[in-house]
Motif scaffolding. Structure first.
Motif, PDB file in Angstrom:
ATOM      1  N   LEU A 288     -15.926  36.384  -4.399  1.00 41.69           N
ATOM      2  CA  LEU A 288     -15.284  35.921  -3.208  1.00 41.69           C
ATOM      3  C   LEU A 288     -16.616  35.805  -2.112  1.00 41.69           C
ATOM      4  CD1 LEU A 288     -12.155  37.976  -2.889  1.00 41.69           C
ATOM      5  CD2 LEU A 288     -12.544  35.458  -2.908  1.00 41.69           C
ATOM      6  N   GLN A 289     -17.450  36.976  -2.019  1.00 46.51           N
ATOM      7  CA  GLN A 289     -18.662  37.012  -1.093  1.00 46.51           C
ATOM      8  C   GLN A 289     -19.558  35.716  -1.288  1.00 46.51           C
ATOM      9  OE1 GLN A 289     -20.771  40.835  -2.170  1.00 46.51           O
ATOM     10  NE2 GLN A 289     -19.451  41.867  -0.850  1.00 46.51           N
ATOM     11  N   SER A 290     -19.628  35.540  -2.713  1.00 45.32           N
ATOM     12  CA  SER A 290     -20.775  34.335  -3.362  1.00 45.32           C
ATOM     13  C   SER A 290     -20.211  33.187  -2.840  1.00 45.32           C
ATOM     14  CB  SER A 290     -20.941  34.408  -4.665  1.00 45.32           C
ATOM     15  OG  SER A 290     -21.408  35.605  -5.046  1.00 45.32           O
ATOM     16  N   ILE A 291     -18.786  32.995  -2.999  1.00 44.54           N
ATOM     17  CA  ILE A 291     -18.283  31.445  -2.494  1.00 44.54           C
ATOM     18  C   ILE A 291     -18.436  31.395  -1.145  1.00 44.54           C
ATOM     19  CG2 ILE A 291     -16.095  30.192  -1.958  1.00 44.54           C
ATOM     20  CD1 ILE A 291     -15.103  31.888  -4.801  1.00 44.54           C
ATOM     21  N   GLU A 292     -18.286  32.417  -0.309  1.00 44.00           N
ATOM     22  CA  GLU A 292     -18.550  32.355   1.420  1.00 44.00           C
ATOM     23  C   GLU A 292     -20.048  31.974   1.577  1.00 44.00           C
ATOM     24  OE1 GLU A 292     -16.908  34.906   4.341  1.00 44.00           O
ATOM     25  OE2 GLU A 292     -18.771  35.968   4.124  1.00 44.00           O
ATOM     26  N   LYS A 293     -20.963  32.920   0.781  1.00 47.25           N
ATOM     27  CA  LYS A 293     -22.599  32.786   1.266  1.00 47.25           C
ATOM     28  C   LYS A 293     -22.930  31.354   0.741  1.00 47.25           C
ATOM     29  CE  LYS A 293     -26.791  34.405  -0.587  1.00 47.25           C
ATOM     30  NZ  LYS A 293     -27.535  35.379  -1.901  1.00 47.25           N
ATOM     31  N   TYR A 294     -22.769  30.934  -0.455  1.00 49.82           N
ATOM     32  CA  TYR A 294     -23.174  29.504  -0.931  1.00 49.82           C
ATOM     33  C   TYR A 294     -22.352  28.124  -0.316  1.00 49.82           C
ATOM     34  CZ  TYR A 294     -26.250  32.040  -4.060  1.00 49.82           C
ATOM     35  OH  TYR A 294     -26.974  33.074  -4.495  1.00 49.82           O
ATOM     36  N   ARG A 295     -21.205  28.809  -0.029  1.00 45.42           N
ATOM     37  CA  ARG A 295     -20.202  27.552   0.584  1.00 45.42           C
ATOM     38  C   ARG A 295     -19.780  26.652  -0.804  1.00 45.42           C
ATOM     39  NH1 ARG A 295     -18.009  27.889   4.937  1.00 45.42           N
ATOM     40  NH2 ARG A 295     -17.355  26.061   4.897  1.00 45.42           N
ATOM     41  N   ALA A 296     -19.354  27.396  -1.887  1.00 43.43           N
ATOM     42  CA  ALA A 296     -19.084  26.811  -3.011  1.00 43.43           C
ATOM     43  C   ALA A 296     -18.006  25.865  -2.828  1.00 43.43           C
ATOM     44  CB  ALA A 296     -18.718  27.955  -4.035  1.00 43.43           C
ATOM     45  N   THR A 297     -17.833  24.593  -3.703  1.00 45.42           N
ATOM     46  CA  THR A 297     -16.279  24.065  -3.532  1.00 45.42           C
ATOM     47  C   THR A 297     -15.572  24.030  -4.518  1.00 45.42           C
ATOM     48  OG1 THR A 297     -17.553  22.011  -4.544  1.00 45.42           O
ATOM     49  CG2 THR A 297     -17.792  22.406  -1.970  1.00 45.42           C
ATOM     50  N   ILE A 298     -16.127  24.502  -5.897  1.00 50.32           N
ATOM     51  CA  ILE A 298     -15.278  24.436  -7.104  1.00 50.32           C
ATOM     52  C   ILE A 298     -15.757  25.738  -7.778  1.00 50.32           C
ATOM     53  CG2 ILE A 298     -14.823  23.564  -9.427  1.00 50.32           C
ATOM     54  CD1 ILE A 298     -15.772  20.627  -8.346  1.00 50.32           C
ATOM     55  N   CYS A 299     -14.635  26.561  -8.029  1.00 48.47           N
ATOM     56  CA  CYS A 299     -14.652  27.713  -8.793  1.00 48.47           C
ATOM     57  C   CYS A 299     -13.870  27.620 -10.108  1.00 48.47           C
ATOM     58  CB  CYS A 299     -13.731  28.834  -7.876  1.00 48.47           C
ATOM     59  SG  CYS A 299     -13.892  30.612  -8.566  1.00 48.47           S
ATOM     60  N   PHE A 300     -14.743  28.451 -11.161  1.00 49.39           N
ATOM     61  CA  PHE A 300     -14.107  28.304 -12.293  1.00 49.39           C
ATOM     62  C   PHE A 300     -13.932  29.682 -12.984  1.00 49.39           C
ATOM     63  CE2 PHE A 300     -14.332  24.530 -15.201  1.00 49.39           C
ATOM     64  CZ  PHE A 300     -14.742  23.474 -14.048  1.00 49.39           C
ATOM     65  N   THR A 301     -12.738  30.371 -13.072  1.00 46.32           N
ATOM     66  CA  THR A 301     -12.723  31.807 -13.834  1.00 46.32           C
ATOM     67  C   THR A 301     -11.173  31.735 -14.402  1.00 46.32           C
ATOM     68  OG1 THR A 301     -13.004  34.079 -13.265  1.00 46.32           O
ATOM     69  CG2 THR A 301     -11.825  32.613 -11.532  1.00 46.32           C
ATOM     70  N   THR A 313      -8.547  37.953  -0.296  1.00 47.36           N
ATOM     71  CA  THR A 313      -9.279  36.808   0.505  1.00 47.36           C
ATOM     72  C   THR A 313      -9.376  36.903   1.889  1.00 47.36           C
ATOM     73  OG1 THR A 313      -7.062  35.781   0.306  1.00 47.36           O
ATOM     74  CG2 THR A 313      -8.524  34.944  -1.200  1.00 47.36           C
ATOM     75  N   GLY A 314      -8.715  37.719   2.411  1.00 48.91           N
ATOM     76  CA  GLY A 314      -8.408  37.903   3.866  1.00 48.91           C
ATOM     77  C   GLY A 314      -9.944  38.240   4.714  1.00 48.91           C
ATOM     78  N   LYS A 315     -10.703  38.968   3.693  1.00 46.79           N
ATOM     79  CA  LYS A 315     -12.097  39.433   4.273  1.00 46.79           C
ATOM     80  C   LYS A 315     -13.055  38.279   4.074  1.00 46.79           C
ATOM     81  CE  LYS A 315     -11.463  43.506   1.817  1.00 46.79           C
ATOM     82  NZ  LYS A 315     -12.057  44.373   0.718  1.00 46.79           N
ATOM     83  N   TYR A 316     -12.647  37.312   3.845  1.00 51.30           N
ATOM     84  CA  TYR A 316     -13.988  36.214   3.393  1.00 51.30           C
ATOM     85  C   TYR A 316     -13.548  34.834   3.937  1.00 51.30           C
ATOM     86  CZ  TYR A 316     -15.240  39.635   0.269  1.00 51.30           C
ATOM     87  OH  TYR A 316     -15.472  41.069  -0.460  1.00 51.30           O
ATOM     88  N   ASP A 317     -14.490  34.212   4.176  1.00 43.11           N
ATOM     89  CA  ASP A 317     -14.361  32.789   4.707  1.00 43.11           C
ATOM     90  C   ASP A 317     -14.512  31.882   3.543  1.00 43.11           C
ATOM     91  OD1 ASP A 317     -14.437  30.231   5.452  1.00 43.11           O
ATOM     92  OD2 ASP A 317     -16.517  30.361   6.735  1.00 43.11           O
ATOM     93  N   LEU A 318     -13.632  31.261   2.947  1.00 44.61           N
ATOM     94  CA  LEU A 318     -13.434  30.466   1.829  1.00 44.61           C
ATOM     95  C   LEU A 318     -13.190  28.986   2.195  1.00 44.61           C
ATOM     96  CD1 LEU A 318     -11.223  33.164  -0.377  1.00 44.61           C
ATOM     97  CD2 LEU A 318     -13.714  32.913  -0.243  1.00 44.61           C
ATOM     98  N   SER A 319     -13.377  28.687   3.412  1.00 52.33           N
ATOM     99  CA  SER A 319     -13.026  27.436   3.601  1.00 52.33           C
ATOM    100  C   SER A 319     -13.656  26.225   3.099  1.00 52.33           C
ATOM    101  CB  SER A 319     -13.239  27.172   5.173  1.00 52.33           C
ATOM    102  OG  SER A 319     -14.614  27.582   5.548  1.00 52.33           O
ATOM    103  N   GLN A 341      -0.893  30.904  -1.916  1.00 52.80           N
ATOM    104  CA  GLN A 341      -0.528  31.674  -0.746  1.00 52.80           C
ATOM    105  C   GLN A 341      -1.891  32.269   0.021  1.00 52.80           C
ATOM    106  OE1 GLN A 341       2.515  34.517  -1.180  1.00 52.80           O
ATOM    107  NE2 GLN A 341       3.651  33.281   0.305  1.00 52.80           N
ATOM    108  N   ALA A 342      -2.674  32.614  -0.782  1.00 52.04           N
ATOM    109  CA  ALA A 342      -3.964  33.420  -0.339  1.00 52.04           C
ATOM    110  C   ALA A 342      -5.108  32.319   0.243  1.00 52.04           C
ATOM    111  CB  ALA A 342      -4.474  34.139  -1.106  1.00 52.04           C
ATOM    112  N   THR A 343      -4.904  31.050  -0.459  1.00 52.70           N
ATOM    113  CA  THR A 343      -6.087  30.141  -0.052  1.00 52.70           C
ATOM    114  C   THR A 343      -5.467  28.656   0.277  1.00 52.70           C
ATOM    115  OG1 THR A 343      -6.079  29.555  -2.670  1.00 52.70           O
ATOM    116  CG2 THR A 343      -7.591  31.135  -1.808  1.00 52.70           C
TER     117      THR A 343
END
Ligand code: 3UK
Length: 547
Positions: A288-301, A313-319, A341-343
């Motif tokens: 989550l931190q890294s998505i925020e830091k790099y401003r990632a657009t696509i996540c695989f997991t 998710t509440g603690k992070y900017d995942l916009s 619901q979270a994102t």
């Protein structure tokens, strides 16, 4: 193009892998019925994916990010080419030789894999958690002639049986550099090489990858893939379902040694000129931190990761995040809903397999039906078959059968006969199709619980339990029982603040009985502090059964 033929000369001087392909009559059918799957008879996948991007003027664009590293396409190409020159020069390898790769996700690990392919060698990527004995089995089976390994993971390689003489370490820390012979340090060897190299002129059906299954039991199976297979997976799922583009930034957890990660975090982004973030050992918080830091657009997991992330998710900017892909095991509807619901994002579920190289059934956007994996993606077809291999109609649970441009070819393994039937790949999954052609996962064929004559799919019970406010994670398996054959047993991890007790067990049992047919309720409930999982996020059901 279907079968191995002598028509197109192989670039391989070492024919070991080709000679250990299954006999032609045990191959699955291969279909190439999309215009984008018509590859020329000679193609090197790395030349196509990486060199063409640079030639097309995209050399300055970002390609790979890692801890303290930001490589453009041109910089990645230079790294790759130096490694190609090391492989061909001081390491003395020739096309067709097998190179074992070992390292956590990192741009250097990515460059090493790409270099092996570009040089016309065969990559044998291995999971970071494998131990010496398991690595030894892989080295023996694939007759590995050289190893490229991250210095941090050297111990198990040094202790592995059957290891070749040519072993080179990468990412050697400065303090270890002095004590290391020059010819053992990839970094030192690369420094002495020119930063450009021509790709090996491989045939489209020259082998470039032997990927070992993460198999839970028995000897691992090596799955063989060609240069054109690597291109085919890039031109199916990403192009038609994910619809990724140049501006995307990929991120995620699957190891590059797992084809889910190799595709999702390296090949797919490069194929469209996008960039990827490669980080080691990510926890849900760190991702989550890294998505925020790099401003990632696509996540695989994997599904379990999304479930854990949804709570944080509440603690992070995942916009920045636009798309999230889930694979590796079934996505419970409860997890899909928690993530949405979270994102606000609708998860792209997709089933893939090491044998098929990547995802073959999936859906995105308005095509998504919660509970279904999706439909066969363009390029692939699928059906549900009975024990004899005959198709069954909608609404009947049977064995999933698929075919497409990629398919199962085990390296010298009698289990080829179990995976391929009448030209179809049988993945070992129990599936059901509906009248609209959507495919619904039920369980692994071997994991179907049979209790007092009823067939019960563990994941269905899991999905109900996951909706209970006290349940963090759970795994449902069949427990041997004299009277009923098997009974349904739930292994439950409670959320912080909830305590195991007979009362809690009864509450969970009642909860299940209220929501699905009562005969499916878990007669036995065990509370655990965590569930056993593989490095790829899969629940190890056999471990739950044996405890
Ligand atoms: C299970 C799923 C339900 C299923 C993989 C994406 O997982 C991958 O490869 P493996 O060889 O395992 C294959 C088996 O895993 N599975 C995977 N995805 C799903 N079950 N829903 C899903 N979405 O049993 C399958 O047969 O480790 C996944 C891309 C590449 C891969 N290698």
């Amino acid at each position: 193009m279907n079968r191995p033929t002598a028509a197109e000369p192989s670039a391989h001087l070492d024919q070991f892998a080709r000679q250990h392909l299954p006999p032609a009559d045990q191959w699955p059918d291969l279909v190439f019925d999309l215009p984008e799957l018509q590859y020329p008879s000679r193609v090197n996948c790395v030349a196509d994916i990486l060199d063409q991007a640079v030639a097309a003027g995209r050399g300055g664009r970002p390609a790979l990010h890692g801890e303290g590293i930001n490589w453009s396409y041109a910089e990645l190409q230079q790294q790759v080419d130096r490694i190609v020159n090391v492989l061909r020069g001081p390491m003395g390898l020739v096309p067709g030789n097998r190179v074992l790769l070992r390292g956590a996700n990192h741009p250097m690990m990515a460059a090493a894999v790409l270099a092996v392919l570009k040089a016309g060698l065969i990559a044998v990527p291995t999971m970071p958690l494998l131990r010496a004995r398991e690595l030894g089995v892989i080295m023996q089976k694939a007759q590995v002639q050289a190893v490229l390994c991250a210095h941090a993971l050297r111990e198990e390689i040094e202790a592995a049986p059957n290891r070749p003489e040519r072993i080179v370490w990468f990412n050697v820390p400065a303090e270890a550099q002095a004590g290391l012979a020059q010819e053992r340090s990839l970094d030192a060897l690369m420094a002495a090489q020119p930063a450009s190299a021509a790709a090996c002129d491989t045939a489209a059906d020259d082998i470039c990858l032997i990927s070992f299954t993460s198999g839970t039991t028995g000897v691992p199976k090596g799955t063989i893939h060609f240069h054109r297979d690597v291109l085919a997976i890039c031109d199916c799922f990403p192009r038609h379902i994910l619809k990724s583009e140049v501006a995307d930034l990929f991120i995620g957890t699957p190891p590059l040694a797992f084809t889910f990660g190799l595709g999702g975090l390296l090949l797919f982004p490069l194929r469209v000129g996008a960039a990827s973030v490669l980080l080691e050992k990510l926890t849900p918080e760190a991702l989550l931190q890294s998505i925020e830091k790099y401003r990632a657009t696509i996540c695989f997991t994997a599904p379990t990761f999304y479930r854990q992330m949804a709570a944080l998710t509440g603690k992070y900017d995942l916009s920045s995040l636009k798309k999230s892909v889930s694979a590796g095991e079934a996505l419970p509807v409860a997890t899909r809903e928690a993530w949405q619901q979270a994102t606000g994002l609708r998860m792209i579920d997709g089933i893939g397999a090491t044998e098929m190289l990547h995802i073959f059934i999936s859906a995105a956007g308005d095509e998504i039906r919660p509970g279904a994996t999706g439909k066969p993606i363009p390029g692939y077809r699928a059906c549900v078959v009975d024990k004899q291999g005959l198709p069954v109609g909608p609404g009947i649970v049977g064995r999933l059968a698929v075919k497409g441009p990629t398919g199962c070819r085990y390296l010298d393994d009698p289990r080829q006969r179990d995976y391929v039937l009448n030209g179809w790949n049988l993945t070992g999954d129990a599936y059901e199709m509906d009248a609209d052609g959507y495919f619904f996962y039920r369980s692994r064929t071997d994991d179907m619980i049979i209790s007092a004559g009823y067939n019960i799919a563990g994941p269905e019970v899991e999905d109900v339990l996951l909706r209970h406010p006290a349940v963090a994670e759970c795994g449902v398996v069949g427990k041997p029982d004299e009277e009923r054959g098997q009974v349904v047993e739930a292994h439950v991890v409670l959320k912080p603040g909830f305590e195991p007790s007979p009362g809690m067990a009864a509450q969970l049992q009642d909860f299940v009985k209220e929501q699905i047919a009562p005969y499916k309720y878990p007669r036995s409930i065990r509370f655990l502090s965590s569930l056993p999982r593989t490095e790829t996020g899969k629940l190890q059901r056999f471990k739950l059964r044996s405890t």
